[in-house]
Design a protein around this motif. Structure first.
Motif, PDB file in Angstrom:
ATOM      1  N   LEU A  12       0.829  -1.055   0.024  1.00 21.14           N
ATOM      2  CA  LEU A  12      -0.061   0.187  -0.059  1.00 21.14           C
ATOM      3  C   LEU A  12       0.963   1.353  -0.116  1.00 21.14           C
ATOM      4  O   LEU A  12       1.975   1.215   0.370  1.00 21.14           O
ATOM      5  CB  LEU A  12      -0.863  -0.094   1.191  1.00 21.14           C
ATOM      6  CG  LEU A  12      -2.160  -1.073   1.263  1.00 21.14           C
ATOM      7  CD1 LEU A  12      -2.687  -0.861   2.647  1.00 21.14           C
ATOM      8  CD2 LEU A  12      -2.885  -1.002   0.212  1.00 21.14           C
ATOM      9  N   PRO A  13       0.157   2.282  -0.325  1.00 20.85           N
ATOM     10  CA  PRO A  13       0.963   3.564  -0.576  1.00 20.85           C
ATOM     11  C   PRO A  13       1.340   3.954   1.055  1.00 20.85           C
ATOM     12  O   PRO A  13       0.834   3.606   1.904  1.00 20.85           O
ATOM     13  CB  PRO A  13       0.101   4.502  -0.768  1.00 20.85           C
ATOM     14  CG  PRO A  13      -0.785   3.911  -1.793  1.00 20.85           C
ATOM     15  CD  PRO A  13      -0.949   2.496  -1.137  1.00 20.85           C
ATOM     16  N   ALA A  14       2.492   4.741   1.284  1.00 20.50           N
ATOM     17  CA  ALA A  14       3.062   5.162   2.576  1.00 20.50           C
ATOM     18  C   ALA A  14       2.118   5.644   3.648  1.00 20.50           C
ATOM     19  O   ALA A  14       2.059   5.144   4.881  1.00 20.50           O
ATOM     20  CB  ALA A  14       4.312   5.795   2.624  1.00 20.50           C
ATOM     21  N   ALA A  15       1.202   6.384   3.138  1.00 17.22           N
ATOM     22  CA  ALA A  15       0.161   7.331   3.993  1.00 17.22           C
ATOM     23  C   ALA A  15      -0.696   6.241   4.552  1.00 17.22           C
ATOM     24  O   ALA A  15      -1.297   6.517   5.531  1.00 17.22           O
ATOM     25  CB  ALA A  15      -0.466   8.369   3.280  1.00 17.22           C
ATOM     26  N   ILE A  16      -1.457   5.339   3.650  1.00 14.00           N
ATOM     27  CA  ILE A  16      -2.226   4.388   4.053  1.00 14.00           C
ATOM     28  C   ILE A  16      -1.770   3.259   4.958  1.00 14.00           C
ATOM     29  O   ILE A  16      -2.186   2.786   5.984  1.00 14.00           O
ATOM     30  CB  ILE A  16      -2.941   3.729   2.684  1.00 14.00           C
ATOM     31  CG1 ILE A  16      -3.594   4.832   2.238  1.00 14.00           C
ATOM     32  CG2 ILE A  16      -3.976   2.674   3.312  1.00 14.00           C
ATOM     33  CD1 ILE A  16      -4.350   4.519   0.699  1.00 14.00           C
ATOM     34  N   LYS A  17      -0.350   2.974   4.570  1.00 19.70           N
ATOM     35  CA  LYS A  17       0.315   1.908   5.242  1.00 19.70           C
ATOM     36  C   LYS A  17       0.408   2.496   6.619  1.00 19.70           C
ATOM     37  O   LYS A  17       0.243   1.587   7.763  1.00 19.70           O
ATOM     38  CB  LYS A  17       1.629   1.737   4.893  1.00 19.70           C
ATOM     39  CG  LYS A  17       2.443   0.639   5.513  1.00 19.70           C
ATOM     40  CD  LYS A  17       3.841   0.299   4.832  1.00 19.70           C
ATOM     41  CE  LYS A  17       4.738  -0.533   5.471  1.00 19.70           C
ATOM     42  NZ  LYS A  17       5.825  -0.567   4.906  1.00 19.70           N
ATOM     43  N   ASP A  18       1.119   3.690   7.003  1.00 19.89           N
ATOM     44  CA  ASP A  18       1.142   4.223   8.414  1.00 19.89           C
ATOM     45  C   ASP A  18      -0.032   4.243   9.139  1.00 19.89           C
ATOM     46  O   ASP A  18      -0.095   3.910  10.398  1.00 19.89           O
ATOM     47  CB  ASP A  18       1.709   5.551   8.129  1.00 19.89           C
ATOM     48  CG  ASP A  18       3.352   5.656   7.669  1.00 19.89           C
ATOM     49  OD1 ASP A  18       3.793   4.480   7.817  1.00 19.89           O
ATOM     50  OD2 ASP A  18       3.536   6.795   7.202  1.00 19.89           O
ATOM     51  N   LEU A  19      -1.333   4.627   8.353  1.00 19.91           N
ATOM     52  CA  LEU A  19      -2.493   4.966   9.030  1.00 19.91           C
ATOM     53  C   LEU A  19      -3.130   3.439   9.600  1.00 19.91           C
ATOM     54  O   LEU A  19      -3.512   3.080  10.824  1.00 19.91           O
ATOM     55  CB  LEU A  19      -3.715   5.254   7.992  1.00 19.91           C
ATOM     56  CG  LEU A  19      -5.004   5.300   8.564  1.00 19.91           C
ATOM     57  CD1 LEU A  19      -5.132   6.662   9.678  1.00 19.91           C
ATOM     58  CD2 LEU A  19      -6.045   5.608   7.449  1.00 19.91           C
ATOM     59  N   ILE A  20      -2.787   2.155   8.740  1.00 22.68           N
ATOM     60  CA  ILE A  20      -3.415   0.871   9.282  1.00 22.68           C
ATOM     61  C   ILE A  20      -2.284   0.238  10.478  1.00 22.68           C
ATOM     62  O   ILE A  20      -2.753  -0.169  11.492  1.00 22.68           O
ATOM     63  CB  ILE A  20      -3.232  -0.025   8.029  1.00 22.68           C
ATOM     64  CG1 ILE A  20      -4.220   0.450   6.998  1.00 22.68           C
ATOM     65  CG2 ILE A  20      -3.386  -1.445   8.486  1.00 22.68           C
ATOM     66  CD1 ILE A  20      -4.330  -0.445   5.710  1.00 22.68           C
ATOM     67  N   VAL A  21      -1.159   0.698  10.129  1.00 21.47           N
ATOM     68  CA  VAL A  21      -0.206   0.137  11.358  1.00 21.47           C
ATOM     69  C   VAL A  21      -0.331   0.647  12.529  1.00 21.47           C
ATOM     70  O   VAL A  21      -0.467   0.399  13.468  1.00 21.47           O
ATOM     71  CB  VAL A  21       1.237   0.391  10.806  1.00 21.47           C
ATOM     72  CG1 VAL A  21       2.303   0.168  11.970  1.00 21.47           C
ATOM     73  CG2 VAL A  21       1.641  -0.624   9.513  1.00 21.47           C
ATOM     74  N   SER A  22      -0.540   2.176  12.529  1.00 18.83           N
ATOM     75  CA  SER A  22      -0.913   2.967  13.709  1.00 18.83           C
ATOM     76  C   SER A  22      -2.427   2.551  14.532  1.00 18.83           C
ATOM     77  O   SER A  22      -2.534   2.329  15.542  1.00 18.83           O
ATOM     78  CB  SER A  22      -0.879   4.449  13.618  1.00 18.83           C
ATOM     79  OG  SER A  22      -1.854   4.881  12.553  1.00 18.83           O
ATOM     80  N   SER A  23      -3.355   2.259  13.292  1.00 18.59           N
ATOM     81  CA  SER A  23      -4.741   1.819  14.145  1.00 18.59           C
ATOM     82  C   SER A  23      -4.377   0.364  14.470  1.00 18.59           C
ATOM     83  O   SER A  23      -5.002   0.306  15.798  1.00 18.59           O
ATOM     84  CB  SER A  23      -5.461   1.543  12.748  1.00 18.59           C
ATOM     85  OG  SER A  23      -5.848   2.914  12.127  1.00 18.59           O
ATOM     86  N   TYR A  24      -3.759  -0.505  14.083  1.00 16.55           N
ATOM     87  CA  TYR A  24      -3.528  -1.733  14.747  1.00 16.55           C
ATOM     88  C   TYR A  24      -2.719  -1.695  16.075  1.00 16.55           C
ATOM     89  O   TYR A  24      -3.147  -2.443  17.029  1.00 16.55           O
ATOM     90  CB  TYR A  24      -2.703  -2.914  13.729  1.00 16.55           C
ATOM     91  CG  TYR A  24      -3.494  -3.682  12.855  1.00 16.55           C
ATOM     92  CD1 TYR A  24      -3.985  -4.751  13.352  1.00 16.55           C
ATOM     93  CD2 TYR A  24      -3.801  -3.144  11.561  1.00 16.55           C
ATOM     94  CE1 TYR A  24      -4.830  -5.699  12.564  1.00 16.55           C
ATOM     95  CE2 TYR A  24      -4.608  -3.954  10.751  1.00 16.55           C
ATOM     96  CZ  TYR A  24      -5.210  -5.368  11.289  1.00 16.55           C
ATOM     97  OH  TYR A  24      -5.916  -6.096  10.296  1.00 16.55           O
ATOM     98  N   ASN A  25      -2.040  -0.988  16.039  1.00 16.09           N
ATOM     99  CA  ASN A  25      -1.009  -0.759  17.244  1.00 16.09           C
ATOM    100  C   ASN A  25      -1.933   0.042  18.126  1.00 16.09           C
ATOM    101  O   ASN A  25      -1.882  -0.417  19.479  1.00 16.09           O
ATOM    102  CB  ASN A  25       0.245   0.536  17.025  1.00 16.09           C
ATOM    103  CG  ASN A  25       0.765   0.306  18.206  1.00 16.09           C
ATOM    104  OD1 ASN A  25       1.104  -0.348  19.153  1.00 16.09           O
ATOM    105  ND2 ASN A  25       1.612   1.810  18.331  1.00 16.09           N
ATOM    106  N   ASP A  26      -2.764   0.997  18.066  1.00 13.12           N
ATOM    107  CA  ASP A  26      -3.646   1.488  19.028  1.00 13.12           C
ATOM    108  C   ASP A  26      -4.852   0.753  19.631  1.00 13.12           C
ATOM    109  O   ASP A  26      -5.192   0.682  20.628  1.00 13.12           O
ATOM    110  CB  ASP A  26      -4.213   2.751  18.235  1.00 13.12           C
ATOM    111  CG  ASP A  26      -3.413   3.887  18.138  1.00 13.12           C
ATOM    112  OD1 ASP A  26      -2.224   3.978  18.584  1.00 13.12           O
ATOM    113  OD2 ASP A  26      -3.630   4.824  17.194  1.00 13.12           O
TER     114      ASP A  26
END
Length: 86
Positions: A12-26
């Protein structure tokens, strides 16, 4: 694309990837914060449980002991017919 596997997320693009990773982390951080103390508490409780071997035979004199301790429910086998006059 039905699941967010690591391979799908990496493409995925970096912006979407960071959003998904941070969502899973949270979402998963509170789960681990609650599970670690619960696991420690369970380990402490398990220390105090006495090990009792499984029974390999039926003891016939246990019935009266079970009744006195309240571990058995006794029900009547003979039922009255519903239409019986009283």
């Amino acid at each position: 694309m039905c699941c967010f596997t690591s391979a799908v997320v990496n493409h995925l693009p970096a912006a979407i990837k960071d959003l998904i990773v941070s969502s899973y982390n949270d979402a998963l951080t509170p789960v681990f914060i609650w599970m670690v103390p619960l696991a420690v508490l369970a380990a402490v409780v398990l220390v105090f449980i006495k090990e009792k071997p499984l029974a390999t035979a039926i003891e016939h004199d246990v019935l009266s002991e079970s009744i006195s301790e309240g571990n058995i429910l006794i029900t009547a086998d003979d039922e009255e017919p519903a239409s019986a006059p009283r």
